[in-house]
Design a protein around this motif. Structure first.
Motif, PDB file in Angstrom:
ATOM      1  N   GLU A 169      52.941  37.654  41.487  1.00 49.99           N
ATOM      2  CA  GLU A 169      52.212  37.277  40.216  1.00 49.99           C
ATOM      3  C   GLU A 169      51.162  38.037  39.809  1.00 49.99           C
ATOM      4  N   GLN A 170      50.911  39.067  40.925  1.00 52.46           N
ATOM      5  CA  GLN A 170      49.697  40.129  40.991  1.00 52.46           C
ATOM      6  C   GLN A 170      48.206  39.220  40.680  1.00 52.46           C
ATOM      7  N   TYR A 171      48.117  38.214  41.662  1.00 59.06           N
ATOM      8  CA  TYR A 171      46.646  37.625  41.656  1.00 59.06           C
ATOM      9  C   TYR A 171      45.735  38.577  42.223  1.00 59.06           C
ATOM     10  N   GLU A 172      44.773  39.081  41.279  1.00 60.88           N
ATOM     11  CA  GLU A 172      44.133  40.363  42.028  1.00 60.88           C
ATOM     12  C   GLU A 172      42.443  39.684  41.658  1.00 60.88           C
ATOM     13  N   GLN A 173      41.586  40.453  42.572  1.00 59.36           N
ATOM     14  CA  GLN A 173      40.409  40.090  42.143  1.00 59.36           C
ATOM     15  C   GLN A 173      39.426  41.365  42.714  1.00 59.36           C
ATOM     16  N   TYR A 174      38.501  41.654  42.003  1.00 61.32           N
ATOM     17  CA  TYR A 174      37.712  42.764  42.471  1.00 61.32           C
ATOM     18  C   TYR A 174      36.379  42.035  43.469  1.00 61.32           C
ATOM     19  N   ILE A 175      36.325  42.621  44.662  1.00 62.96           N
ATOM     20  CA  ILE A 175      35.304  42.133  45.504  1.00 62.96           C
ATOM     21  C   ILE A 175      34.272  43.277  46.055  1.00 62.96           C
ATOM     22  N   ASP A 176      33.237  42.722  46.303  1.00 62.75           N
ATOM     23  CA  ASP A 176      32.045  43.683  46.767  1.00 62.75           C
ATOM     24  C   ASP A 176      32.456  44.268  48.187  1.00 62.75           C
ATOM     25  N   VAL A 177      32.206  45.522  48.528  1.00 61.81           N
ATOM     26  CA  VAL A 177      32.197  45.823  49.867  1.00 61.81           C
ATOM     27  C   VAL A 177      30.724  46.385  50.493  1.00 61.81           C
ATOM     28  N   LEU A 178      30.531  46.386  51.578  1.00 62.93           N
ATOM     29  CA  LEU A 178      29.585  46.869  52.304  1.00 62.93           C
ATOM     30  C   LEU A 178      29.575  48.373  52.646  1.00 62.93           C
ATOM     31  N   SER A 179      28.515  48.999  52.288  1.00 62.69           N
ATOM     32  CA  SER A 179      28.633  50.492  52.869  1.00 62.69           C
ATOM     33  C   SER A 179      27.666  50.916  53.766  1.00 62.69           C
ATOM     34  N   PHE A 180      27.820  51.654  54.772  1.00 62.94           N
ATOM     35  CA  PHE A 180      27.168  52.133  55.788  1.00 62.94           C
ATOM     36  C   PHE A 180      26.798  53.661  56.053  1.00 62.94           C
ATOM     37  N   THR A 181      25.825  53.860  56.320  1.00 60.69           N
ATOM     38  CA  THR A 181      25.706  55.346  56.769  1.00 60.69           C
ATOM     39  C   THR A 181      24.828  55.497  58.038  1.00 60.69           C
ATOM     40  N   ALA A 182      25.196  56.585  58.570  1.00 56.30           N
ATOM     41  CA  ALA A 182      24.395  56.898  60.052  1.00 56.30           C
ATOM     42  C   ALA A 182      24.858  58.321  60.606  1.00 56.30           C
TER      43      ALA A 182
END
Length: 296
Positions: free
Chosen positions: A121-134
């Motif tokens: 049924e293509q139940y989709e959602q946009y979510i946040d992600v964490l970005s990390f730099t080092a």
């Protein structure tokens, strides 16, 4: 009418000690029956990091693929990084998770229905992600995390679990040993040296199945939660962990970015993946709003 995906790719680890291969094949059979016209491909990984490579190649090649990871949080972390590092204008990759790991924090946070139904049924959602730099071994690194980033107790326990044969040593015993010998992590924040037993940045309410990090965290609110345990003696730390596992924490605060500098080489955990970052490196954690489109 629902438009089919350009490809449904199910990535699994044939050498996994869990149910990755079995669940991947099971999903393929069910989806083939439910969506007979849909192109579905079962793809085994061949080495560490291969899932990320595969996800990147699929993202670049197909306009609207669904890339399903039959794995735990660590394997899914690879797929998410493959998608996000390879995404390009006009392509709309979608990520999916078939929970075949230990904690599966991301899956339990978002999914409320059967995986086959959600995909069909293509139940989709946009979510946040964490970005990390080092930096690691002197080289700059930029990674994404779908659920949490942590230093201190979290990666120390994760590193030991990854190095052990879990059928011989229980998780509880490993974590207890880590607690017994844990040394606080020293970092530099705003010119001040601070000691932490644990410092976690998250956009999920639970970590490692039972630790309740926040009562208000949401994966699409444009912020991450900071859960910090400053250095304390072992009985105090154990009481804090018990509280986290039972009552739960309110969370120290919410932010959109956070920086600190390591003093010593430091283990850091991104979802289920553990890596070592350099001493004296600037670490920057940010939230990337609505960065990942995924099946829920």
């Amino acid at each position: 009418m629902i438009k089919p995906y350009s490809l449904i790719a199910i990535i699994y680890n044939p050498k996994s000690t869990g149910a990755s291969k079995r669940l991947a094949r099971q999903l393929q059979r069910k989806l083939t029956k439910r969506l007979p016209e849909q192109k579905i491909k079962l793809i085994p990984t061949k080495h560490a990091g291969h899932a990320e490579q595969l996800a990147g190649e699929i993202t670049r090649r197909y306009k609207r693929p669904l890339i399903v990871s039959s794995s735990g949080d660590g394997g899914y972390n690879e797929v998410v990084n493959g998608i996000l590092h390879a995404r390009k204008k006009g392509h709309e990759p979608v990520a999916g998770l078939l929970p075949a790991g230990n904690a599966n924090d991301h899956f339990h946070e978002l999914h409320t229905q059967d995986s086959v139904e959600a995909i069909a049924e293509q139940y989709e959602q946009y979510i946040d992600v964490l970005s990390f730099t080092a930096t690691t071994k002197g080289q700059p690194v930029q990674r994404y995390a779908h659920s949490y980033i942590g230093i201190g107790l979290t990666p120390e326990a994760g590193y030991k679990l990854n190095q052990s044969r879990l059928k011989l040593l229980s998780e509880a015993w490993i974590v207890a040993k880590v607690l017994l010998f844990l040394s606080s992590v020293k970092v530099l924040i705003n010119g001040e040296v601070r000691h932490y037993d644990s410092l976690v940045f998250s956009n999920v309410t639970k970590m490692s199945k039972i630790l309740k990090l926040s009562q208000t965290a949401k994966p699409h609110d444009g912020k991450f939660e900071i859960t910090a345990f400053r250095r304390r003696n072992k009985p105090q730390l154990i009481r804090s962990l018990l509280r986290t596992a039972t009552v739960g924490l309110v969370g120290d605060r919410q932010e959109t970015e956070y920086s600190f500098t390591t003093i010593n080489p430091t283990l850091i955990q991104l979802d289920g993946e553990v890596m070592r970052i350099d001493a004296h490196c600037e670490v920057h954690v940010t939230i990337v709003p609505a960065a990942l489109r995924c099946i829920v």
